[in-house]
Write a protein that holds these residues in place. Sequence first.
Motif, PDB file in Angstrom:
ATOM      1  N   GLU A   9     -19.138 -24.033  23.395  1.00  0.00           N
ATOM      2  CA  GLU A   9     -17.777 -24.133  23.913  1.00  0.00           C
ATOM      3  C   GLU A   9     -17.744 -25.168  25.027  1.00  0.00           C
ATOM      4  N   GLN A  11     -14.667 -27.287  27.835  1.00  0.00           N
ATOM      5  CA  GLN A  11     -13.304 -27.393  28.361  1.00  0.00           C
ATOM      6  C   GLN A  11     -12.921 -28.857  28.550  1.00  0.00           C
ATOM      7  N   LYS A  59     -12.135 -27.577  22.352  1.00  0.00           N
ATOM      8  CA  LYS A  59     -12.823 -26.462  23.016  1.00  0.00           C
ATOM      9  C   LYS A  59     -14.172 -26.075  22.405  1.00  0.00           C
TER      10      LYS A  59
END
Length: 94
Positions: A9, A11, A59
């Motif tokens: 993951e 951001q 993401k």
Amino acid sequence: MADISIKQEHQLPLSKAKEAAQQVADRMATEFDMATQWEGDVLSFKRSGVAGTLALREKEAQIDITLDFLFKAFAGTLKEKVERNMRKYFAEAA
């Protein structure tokens, strides 16, 4: 089916994720003598006995690696190294 599959993951905006993926690719090219090539948001890499892709999504980054018979014995070590690099370039870059 991939011998090693890792999802990380992140951001990051897609442009920054692509920069992080390129850093992973550069590291792999140096350490493992791999050729790399971008096709849209998917980075393909290959060398004798090893091939795979690093796909970027919003993401998430996913790397899938296929190993030939001789490299399967090193799958655990390779997976640890790739996971460490994915965390370094994606999670820490956020």
